[in-house]
Design a protein around this motif. Structure first.
Motif, PDB file in Angstrom:
ATOM      1  N   GLY A  37     -40.442 -10.293   7.620  1.00 25.31           N
ATOM      2  CA  GLY A  37     -39.545 -11.430   7.122  1.00 25.31           C
ATOM      3  C   GLY A  37     -39.357 -11.471   5.649  1.00 25.31           C
ATOM      4  N   SER A  38     -40.430 -11.047   4.875  1.00 25.12           N
ATOM      5  CA  SER A  38     -40.686 -10.828   3.525  1.00 25.12           C
ATOM      6  C   SER A  38     -39.204 -10.239   2.885  1.00 25.12           C
ATOM      7  CB  SER A  38     -41.894 -10.504   2.995  1.00 25.12           C
ATOM      8  OG  SER A  38     -43.009 -10.980   3.489  1.00 25.12           O
ATOM      9  N   PRO A  39     -38.627 -10.571   1.733  1.00 27.84           N
ATOM     10  CA  PRO A  39     -37.553 -10.076   1.148  1.00 27.84           C
ATOM     11  C   PRO A  39     -37.939  -8.809   0.634  1.00 27.84           C
ATOM     12  CG  PRO A  39     -38.337 -11.733  -0.327  1.00 27.84           C
ATOM     13  CD  PRO A  39     -39.032 -11.952   0.804  1.00 27.84           C
ATOM     14  N   TYR A  40     -36.785  -7.525   0.218  1.00 25.85           N
ATOM     15  CA  TYR A  40     -36.999  -6.549  -0.215  1.00 25.85           C
ATOM     16  C   TYR A  40     -36.902  -6.985  -1.816  1.00 25.85           C
ATOM     17  CZ  TYR A  40     -36.470  -1.931  -2.291  1.00 25.85           C
ATOM     18  OH  TYR A  40     -36.533  -1.018  -3.053  1.00 25.85           O
ATOM     19  N   LYS A  41     -37.810  -6.389  -2.590  1.00 25.34           N
ATOM     20  CA  LYS A  41     -37.639  -6.392  -4.171  1.00 25.34           C
ATOM     21  C   LYS A  41     -38.331  -4.900  -4.493  1.00 25.34           C
ATOM     22  CE  LYS A  41     -39.876  -8.512  -8.063  1.00 25.34           C
ATOM     23  NZ  LYS A  41     -40.678  -9.643  -8.430  1.00 25.34           N
ATOM     24  N   TRP A  42     -37.422  -4.515  -5.408  1.00 27.00           N
ATOM     25  CA  TRP A  42     -37.781  -3.187  -5.979  1.00 27.00           C
ATOM     26  C   TRP A  42     -39.258  -3.229  -6.615  1.00 27.00           C
ATOM     27  CZ3 TRP A  42     -38.815  -0.858 -10.529  1.00 27.00           C
ATOM     28  CH2 TRP A  42     -38.826   0.405 -10.981  1.00 27.00           C
ATOM     29  N   ALA A  43     -40.195  -2.451  -6.301  1.00 28.19           N
ATOM     30  CA  ALA A  43     -41.456  -2.223  -6.864  1.00 28.19           C
ATOM     31  C   ALA A  43     -42.284  -3.679  -6.583  1.00 28.19           C
ATOM     32  CB  ALA A  43     -41.541  -2.517  -8.441  1.00 28.19           C
ATOM     33  N   GLY A  44     -41.814  -4.354  -5.559  1.00 33.03           N
ATOM     34  CA  GLY A  44     -42.604  -5.658  -5.327  1.00 33.03           C
ATOM     35  C   GLY A  44     -43.817  -5.207  -4.334  1.00 33.03           C
ATOM     36  N   THR A  45     -44.865  -5.986  -4.423  1.00 35.76           N
ATOM     37  CA  THR A  45     -46.023  -5.821  -3.820  1.00 35.76           C
ATOM     38  C   THR A  45     -46.706  -6.849  -2.929  1.00 35.76           C
ATOM     39  OG1 THR A  45     -47.296  -6.037  -6.002  1.00 35.76           O
ATOM     40  CG2 THR A  45     -46.622  -3.632  -5.281  1.00 35.76           C
ATOM     41  N   THR A  46     -45.908  -8.012  -2.877  1.00 34.63           N
ATOM     42  CA  THR A  46     -46.411  -9.112  -2.396  1.00 34.63           C
ATOM     43  C   THR A  46     -45.348  -9.998  -1.386  1.00 34.63           C
ATOM     44  OG1 THR A  46     -45.483 -10.827  -3.908  1.00 34.63           O
ATOM     45  CG2 THR A  46     -47.713  -9.931  -4.757  1.00 34.63           C
ATOM     46  N   THR A  47     -45.813 -10.780  -0.625  1.00 34.04           N
ATOM     47  CA  THR A  47     -44.785 -11.514   0.409  1.00 34.04           C
ATOM     48  C   THR A  47     -43.815 -12.049  -0.241  1.00 34.04           C
ATOM     49  OG1 THR A  47     -46.349 -13.362   0.459  1.00 34.04           O
ATOM     50  CG2 THR A  47     -46.611 -11.922   2.051  1.00 34.04           C
ATOM     51  N   LYS A  48     -43.692 -12.077  -1.624  1.00 38.86           N
ATOM     52  CA  LYS A  48     -42.361 -12.836  -2.471  1.00 38.86           C
ATOM     53  C   LYS A  48     -41.240 -11.690  -2.244  1.00 38.86           C
ATOM     54  CE  LYS A  48     -44.880 -16.244  -5.164  1.00 38.86           C
ATOM     55  NZ  LYS A  48     -45.386 -16.878  -6.307  1.00 38.86           N
ATOM     56  N   GLY A  49     -41.781 -10.351  -2.241  1.00 37.59           N
ATOM     57  CA  GLY A  49     -40.814  -9.144  -2.057  1.00 37.59           C
ATOM     58  C   GLY A  49     -41.561  -7.876  -2.349  1.00 37.59           C
ATOM     59  N   PHE A  50     -41.293  -6.961  -1.256  1.00 38.82           N
ATOM     60  CA  PHE A  50     -41.869  -5.630  -1.146  1.00 38.82           C
ATOM     61  C   PHE A  50     -40.635  -4.646  -1.289  1.00 38.82           C
ATOM     62  CE2 PHE A  50     -44.654  -8.134   1.638  1.00 38.82           C
ATOM     63  CZ  PHE A  50     -45.941  -7.841   1.164  1.00 38.82           C
ATOM     64  N   ASP A  51     -41.002  -3.570  -1.962  1.00 39.22           N
ATOM     65  CA  ASP A  51     -40.412  -2.263  -1.447  1.00 39.22           C
ATOM     66  C   ASP A  51     -41.258  -1.579  -0.360  1.00 39.22           C
ATOM     67  OD1 ASP A  51     -42.649  -0.795  -2.890  1.00 39.22           O
ATOM     68  OD2 ASP A  51     -41.327  -0.228  -4.571  1.00 39.22           O
TER      69      ASP A  51
END
Length: 158
Positions: A37-51
């Motif tokens: 359920g964590s959002p997508y985020k380019w270059a993301g590495t945490t539950t605040k956003g992952f690629d």
């Protein structure tokens, strides 16, 4: 609503990838579900956003297994696994941009994998999904037999 969907998906996968009792939770199922359920985020590495590779790196870091933050680099690790021989914890790779390996997920059994999709965030998808079946490239096994046994054993039964 998003939390409810995440909870329902977690509950389904909780039962699907567990070993032993239908209600047992393995370290692997707990790790993949933590990010669901964590959002997508380019270059993301945490539950605040992952690629995608940020998510797989984050899952395996929970077990002191360091993966590079690139799907192409992760595809160079471990040993090749035939699609018919996949087991939970294997990494599955896809060509989503037409230029080679560009996406990765964690196989969890029952023909399903967890991954961070660009338009959805961390979700569970079937390998047979029409989009992914056409783009599947390879799979790699990075867990040793000992690591696999540890990650697939319910700590409550030990």
């Amino acid at each position: 609503m998003k939390k409810l969907v995440g909870f329902v998906c977690s509950a389904v996968m909780f039962c699907t990838i567990s070993v032993g009792s239908a209600w047992a939770e393995t370290p692997l199922s707990a790790a993949v579900n933590d990010g669901l359920g964590s959002p997508y985020k380019w270059a993301g590495t945490t539950t605040k956003g992952f690629d995608c590779s940020g998510y797989t790196s984050w899952v395996f870091a929970k077990f002191n297994i360091q993966l590079p933050h690139s799907s192409k680099s992760q595809a160079q690790l471990g040993t090749h696994v035939d699609k018919n021989d996949l087991r939970p914890g294997d990494l599955v790779f896809f060509n989503t941009d037409g230029r080679g390996i560009s996406h990765v997920g964690v196989y969890v059994g029952d023909g399903k994998f967890y991954h961070s999709a660009t338009n959805e965030g961390v979700v569970i998808t079937k390998l047979s999904d029409s989009y992914y079946v056409k783009r599947y490239v390879t799979a790699r096994r990075i867990l040793s037999e000992e690591q696999y046994t540890q990650l697939m054993t319910d700590p409550a039964t030990q």
